[in-house]
Design a protein around this motif. Structure first.
Motif, PDB file in Angstrom:
ATOM      1  N   GLY A 165       0.784  -1.362   0.244  1.00 39.61           N
ATOM      2  CA  GLY A 165       0.050  -0.136   0.077  1.00 39.61           C
ATOM      3  C   GLY A 165       0.547   0.967   0.011  1.00 39.61           C
ATOM      4  O   GLY A 165       0.379   2.221  -0.124  1.00 39.61           O
ATOM      5  N   ASN A 166       2.349   0.763   0.019  1.00 42.32           N
ATOM      6  CA  ASN A 166       2.972   2.549  -0.184  1.00 42.32           C
ATOM      7  C   ASN A 166       3.762   2.932  -1.791  1.00 42.32           C
ATOM      8  O   ASN A 166       3.863   1.678  -2.355  1.00 42.32           O
ATOM      9  CB  ASN A 166       3.995   1.990   1.153  1.00 42.32           C
ATOM     10  CG  ASN A 166       3.799   1.788   2.185  1.00 42.32           C
ATOM     11  OD1 ASN A 166       3.189   2.306   2.631  1.00 42.32           O
ATOM     12  ND2 ASN A 166       5.365   1.295   3.326  1.00 42.32           N
ATOM     13  N   HIS A 167       3.806   4.024  -1.475  1.00 40.54           N
ATOM     14  CA  HIS A 167       4.175   4.308  -2.909  1.00 40.54           C
ATOM     15  C   HIS A 167       5.966   3.911  -3.176  1.00 40.54           C
ATOM     16  O   HIS A 167       6.190   4.166  -2.129  1.00 40.54           O
ATOM     17  CB  HIS A 167       3.595   5.998  -2.978  1.00 40.54           C
ATOM     18  CG  HIS A 167       1.914   6.327  -2.922  1.00 40.54           C
ATOM     19  ND1 HIS A 167       1.128   6.009  -4.492  1.00 40.54           N
ATOM     20  CD2 HIS A 167       1.720   7.199  -1.927  1.00 40.54           C
ATOM     21  CE1 HIS A 167       0.265   6.139  -3.424  1.00 40.54           C
ATOM     22  NE2 HIS A 167       0.139   7.097  -2.477  1.00 40.54           N
ATOM     23  N   THR A 168       6.270   4.010  -4.315  1.00 37.42           N
ATOM     24  CA  THR A 168       7.610   3.695  -4.152  1.00 37.42           C
ATOM     25  C   THR A 168       8.066   4.451  -5.940  1.00 37.42           C
ATOM     26  O   THR A 168       7.268   5.703  -6.404  1.00 37.42           O
ATOM     27  CB  THR A 168       7.911   1.831  -5.018  1.00 37.42           C
ATOM     28  OG1 THR A 168       7.140   2.141  -6.080  1.00 37.42           O
ATOM     29  CG2 THR A 168       7.442   0.623  -3.662  1.00 37.42           C
ATOM     30  N   PHE A 169       9.368   4.454  -5.551  1.00 38.61           N
ATOM     31  CA  PHE A 169       9.997   5.093  -6.401  1.00 38.61           C
ATOM     32  C   PHE A 169      11.693   4.385  -7.207  1.00 38.61           C
ATOM     33  O   PHE A 169      11.901   3.206  -6.365  1.00 38.61           O
ATOM     34  CB  PHE A 169      10.734   6.488  -6.061  1.00 38.61           C
ATOM     35  CG  PHE A 169      11.427   6.542  -5.112  1.00 38.61           C
ATOM     36  CD1 PHE A 169      12.412   6.857  -5.374  1.00 38.61           C
ATOM     37  CD2 PHE A 169      11.138   6.443  -4.250  1.00 38.61           C
ATOM     38  CE1 PHE A 169      13.589   6.991  -3.772  1.00 38.61           C
ATOM     39  CE2 PHE A 169      12.298   6.600  -3.244  1.00 38.61           C
ATOM     40  CZ  PHE A 169      13.053   6.639  -2.998  1.00 38.61           C
ATOM     41  N   ASN A 170      11.982   4.121  -7.955  1.00 36.89           N
ATOM     42  CA  ASN A 170      13.253   4.206  -8.422  1.00 36.89           C
ATOM     43  C   ASN A 170      14.377   4.949  -8.504  1.00 36.89           C
ATOM     44  O   ASN A 170      13.521   6.140  -9.398  1.00 36.89           O
ATOM     45  CB  ASN A 170      13.243   3.706  -9.542  1.00 36.89           C
ATOM     46  CG  ASN A 170      12.314   2.097  -9.564  1.00 36.89           C
ATOM     47  OD1 ASN A 170      11.689   1.675  -8.798  1.00 36.89           O
ATOM     48  ND2 ASN A 170      11.480   1.721 -10.677  1.00 36.89           N
ATOM     49  N   VAL A 171      16.165   4.797  -8.785  1.00 36.64           N
ATOM     50  CA  VAL A 171      16.396   5.323  -8.862  1.00 36.64           C
ATOM     51  C   VAL A 171      17.122   5.466 -10.198  1.00 36.64           C
ATOM     52  O   VAL A 171      17.632   4.222  -9.566  1.00 36.64           O
ATOM     53  CB  VAL A 171      17.620   5.851  -7.290  1.00 36.64           C
ATOM     54  CG1 VAL A 171      18.494   7.086  -7.978  1.00 36.64           C
ATOM     55  CG2 VAL A 171      16.548   6.437  -6.316  1.00 36.64           C
ATOM     56  N   LEU A 172      17.647   5.855 -10.720  1.00 33.35           N
ATOM     57  CA  LEU A 172      18.061   5.382 -12.191  1.00 33.35           C
ATOM     58  C   LEU A 172      19.536   5.805 -12.185  1.00 33.35           C
ATOM     59  O   LEU A 172      20.278   7.126 -12.170  1.00 33.35           O
ATOM     60  CB  LEU A 172      17.418   5.522 -13.309  1.00 33.35           C
ATOM     61  CG  LEU A 172      16.514   5.543 -13.716  1.00 33.35           C
ATOM     62  CD1 LEU A 172      15.724   6.034 -14.791  1.00 33.35           C
ATOM     63  CD2 LEU A 172      15.966   3.947 -13.697  1.00 33.35           C
ATOM     64  N   VAL A 173      20.712   5.709 -12.091  1.00 34.80           N
ATOM     65  CA  VAL A 173      22.090   5.692 -11.999  1.00 34.80           C
ATOM     66  C   VAL A 173      23.129   5.866 -13.379  1.00 34.80           C
ATOM     67  O   VAL A 173      22.918   4.775 -13.788  1.00 34.80           O
ATOM     68  CB  VAL A 173      22.590   5.051 -10.266  1.00 34.80           C
ATOM     69  CG1 VAL A 173      24.209   5.548 -10.162  1.00 34.80           C
ATOM     70  CG2 VAL A 173      21.804   5.139  -9.268  1.00 34.80           C
ATOM     71  N   PRO A 174      23.517   6.400 -14.074  1.00 33.04           N
ATOM     72  CA  PRO A 174      24.099   6.442 -14.467  1.00 33.04           C
ATOM     73  C   PRO A 174      25.350   5.812 -14.532  1.00 33.04           C
ATOM     74  O   PRO A 174      25.998   6.083 -13.646  1.00 33.04           O
ATOM     75  CB  PRO A 174      24.430   7.799 -14.870  1.00 33.04           C
ATOM     76  CG  PRO A 174      23.857   8.720 -14.613  1.00 33.04           C
ATOM     77  CD  PRO A 174      23.686   8.231 -13.639  1.00 33.04           C
ATOM     78  N   THR A 175      26.392   5.013 -15.274  1.00 33.78           N
ATOM     79  CA  THR A 175      27.802   4.244 -15.737  1.00 33.78           C
ATOM     80  C   THR A 175      28.829   4.796 -16.377  1.00 33.78           C
ATOM     81  O   THR A 175      27.897   5.328 -17.455  1.00 33.78           O
ATOM     82  CB  THR A 175      27.118   2.590 -14.988  1.00 33.78           C
ATOM     83  OG1 THR A 175      27.378   2.396 -16.748  1.00 33.78           O
ATOM     84  CG2 THR A 175      26.958   2.471 -14.089  1.00 33.78           C
TER      85      THR A 175
END
Length: 518
Positions: A165-175
Motif C-alpha cells: 500500500g506504500n508508494h515507491t520510486f526508482n533511482v536510475l544511476v548512470p554508469t
C-alpha cells in the motif's frame, strides 16, 4: 535508507588510510549529502544491547529527538571502534542523489564488469531494496529521462503503489558503460500509516468497539430477559410476580413501574373480589327486609299496619341507596387515579362547617372544634377533604359516649385533620383492620351501630391519593379512638405513579438475576 547511505559513507571512510584523507573525504560527502558527517568513538554514545547488535551487523542506528525534531544516525566503520554520524530533519531528493554518487564511488574500486556486478549484488543483499545493472532499452522511461540519464544525471522515477500500500520510486544511476544504468528500487517511500497498519488499527478499533458494545449490551440483555420473564409470568396469571432489578437506569425504572403496575392490578382484582362478596352479603339484609315487608302488606288488610310496612320499605330503600353510593365512591377511588381539583382549602372553615352539619342532626353527643395556630390553608380537593372529615365524624358519632373533638391545622409542612371520641377505643392489633372494606371487629363496633364498613376505607383511599396517610391511636384527651389524616401542605406532584396500600398483605414472588439461567 539510513543504512544504505551510511554504509557507503563508512566504506568510503575505511578506504582512506590516514585521518586527513578521511576528513577530506567526509567534507566532500557532507557537501553532497546536505548534512555534515563526523567520526566519533563507539563509547561516546551509550547504546543498549539491541543497538549494539545492529551496529555490529553493519546496520545503522537512528535516534530521534522530539525537542529538536532531528534524527541522529550512527553507523560503525568496519573493523574499528569508530562511528560515522550525522543529523537529519528529513530525507530529501538530495540525500537520494548523494547515495547514488556514493554507490558509484564504491563501485569504482572494483575493476571489470563482473566484479562490479558481484559487488552490486552483495550490496543489494544488505540494502532494503534491490539493485541491478540494466540496459537502457530494458528500462521503462520517457525520452526526457533517457536524455538526462545519458547526460550522466541521476534520475528519480516515481513508481506504482506496492503490495503493502506504500508508494515507491526508482533511482536510475548512470554508469561509465554506454547505454547501461544501475536501477535502485523499487524503494518504498515512508508512509506513517501504511495499509497493513491502517487495517490492523481498524480491526483493533472494531474489536474494541464490539467488545465495548458487548459489555454494555450484555447486562442490558440479561435485565431485559428478567423483565420479559416477569411479563410472561403475569401473562400466565401470576400477579404476585415482582422484578428485582438494581440500578437507576431506564431498565430499573421500567422494572419499578412494572412492579407498581402488577401490585396495583393484583390489589384491584383482590379488592374487586372482596367487594363483590361483601356487597352481595350487605344487600341480603335490606332486600330480605323489603321482601318481608311486602309479604306483610299482602297478608294484612290493616291500613295502619300497611303504612308502617311501607315506611320500613322506604327506609330500606334509602339504606340501599346509601350503600350503593358508598360502594360507588369507594370503587371510584379504588380503580385508579381519580380526578382531583386541587385548590387552597381553609381547614378551619371546613371543620366548622362539618360541626354545624353534625350538630344539626340533633344527636345527644357534643361535637366541638380544637383549632389552634394561625395557618389553616392547605392544597386539597375540597369535595374529598370534606368527605374525609364527614366520614371521620360520622364514625365517631356511632361509638362516642358524650364528646367528640375535631381539630385541623398545618405543622411542619404537613396539613392534618383529627377526630377523637370518648368511646371504647380500638385495640392496637385491630387498628389496621378498620380501613379494610366491610371489616367486622368486636361487639363494641358492629353493624348494629349503623354504617357499612366503607367510611374509613374511603378515607384511607383519599389519604393515598392525597400523598398522605391515615392512622388511628388513643385519644390523649377523651380516652377513646383518635383518627388523624396528614398530607403535604403543597402537592409536589399531581400524578402518583405507584399504588401501594398499607393493608395489602398478599404474598409477593420476587424474580432475581439468579432465577433465570442466562
Amino acid at each position: 535508507m539510513a543504512t544504505s547511505a551510511l554504509y557507503l559513507v563508512a566504506e568510503g571512510v575505511a578506504r582512506n588510510e590516514n585521518d586527513a584523507d578521511k576528513l577530506y573525504w567526509l567534507e566532500d560527502a557532507s557537501s553532497l549529502f546536505g548534512a555534515p558527517f563526523s567520526i566519533i568513538p563507539l563509547d561516546k554514545a551509550q547504546f543498549n544491547q539491541k543497538e549494539l547488535e545492529r551496529l555490529n551487523s553493519s546496520y545503522s542506528v537512528v535516534r530521534y529527538n522530539k525537542d529538536s525534531k532531528l534524527g541522529t544516525i550512527y553507523h560503525r566503520i568496519f573493523d574499528t571502534n569508530q562511528l560515522v554520524t550525522t543529523e537529519l530533519a528529513e530525507v530529501s531528493e538530495q540525500q537520494v542523489r548523494a547515495m547514488s554518487i556514493f554507490l558509484l564511488d564504491d563501485l569504482s574500486h572494483y575493476q571489470g564488469f563482473e566484479s562490479k556486478k558481484q559487488r552490486l549484488e552483495f550490496l543489494s543483499k544488505k540494502f532494503p531494496f534491490p539493485m541491478s545493472y540494466q540496459n537502457h532499452a530494458n528500462i521503462e522511461m520517457d525520452d526526457d529521462q533517457l536524455i538526462r540519464l545519458r547526460r550522466n544525471e541521476v534520475v528519480i522515477q516515481l513508481g506504482n503503489t506496492s503490495n503493502s500500500g506504500n508508494h515507491t520510486f526508482n533511482v536510475l544511476v548512470p554508469t561509465e558503460m554506454n547505454d547501461v544504468a544501475i536501477i535502485l528500487g523499487p524503494i518504498q517511500r515512508f508512509n506513517w500509516l501504511p495499509l497493513q497498519l491502517f487495517l490492523g488499527v481498524l480491526a483493533a478499533s472494531l474489536l474494541l468497539i464490539s467488545l465495548g458494545v458487548y459489555i454494555l449490551i450484555y447486562p442490558l440483555d440479561r435485565r431485559l430477559k428478567l423483565v420479559e420473564r416477569g411479563m410472561q409470568d403475569v401473562n400466565d396469571g401470576k400477579l404476585g410476580t415482582r422484578l428485582h432489578v438494581s440500578g437507576k437506569d431506564e431498565i430499573s425504572r421500567v422494572a419499578s413501574t412494572f412492579n407498581s403496575m402488577t401490585a396495583h392490578i393484583q390489589r384491584l382484582i383482590e379488592s374487586q373480589r372482596e367487594l363483590t362478596r361483601a356487597v352481595s352479603h350487605e344487600l341480603r339484609t335490606p332486600v330480605a327486609r323489603i321482601r318481608f315487608a311486602v309479604e306483610m302488606i299482602a297478608d294484612t288488610d290493616d291500613v295502619e299496619s300497611r303504612q308502617t310496612q311501607k315506611e320500613y320499605i322506604d327506609e330500606d330503600i334509602d339504606e340501599l341507596n346509601n350503600l350503593i353510593d358508598e360502594i360507588l365512591t369507594y370503587a371510584k377511588l379504588e380503580e385508579g387515579s381519580p380526578k382531583l381539583d386541587w385548590e387552597m382549602v381553609d381547614l378551619k372553615q371546613l371543620v366548622n362547617q362539618v360541626i354545624r352539619e353534625t350538630n344539626a342532626l340533633g344527636k345527644p353527643i357534643k361535637v366541638v372544634s380544637a383549632l389552634h395556630g394561625v395557618r389553616f390553608k392547605s392544597e386539597a380537593d375540597h369535595r374529598y377533604i370534606h368527605r374525609v372529615v364527614q366520614n371521620l365524624v360520622s364514625n365517631a358519632l356511632r361509638y362516642a359516649d358524650k364528646n367528640i373533638i375535631v381539630s385541623a391545622g398545618i405543622k411542619k409542612g404537613k396539613a392534618f385533620v383529627s377526630v377523637e371520641d370518648d368511646g371504647y377505643g380500638i385495640a392496637e392489633e385491630d387498628r389496621d383492620k378498620v380501613f379494610i372494606p366491610f371489616t367486622r371487629l368486636d361487639d363494641s363496633r358492629t353493624r348494629s351501630t349503623g354504617g357499612y364498613g366503607l367510611g374509613l376505607s374511603i378515607v384511607s383511599r383519599i389519604a393515598f391519593w392525597f400523598n398522605g396517610e391515615i392512622k388511628v391511636d388513643d385519644s390523649p384527651i377523651l380516652g377513646g379512638a383518635r383518627f388523624t389524616m396528614t398530607w403535604p401542605e403543597k402537592q409536589l406532584t399531581k400524578t402518583i405513579a405507584a399504588d401501594e396500600m398499607a393493608q395489602e398483605h398478599s404474598e409477593q414472588k420476587v424474580i432475581t438475576d439468579t432465577n433465570i439461567g442466562l
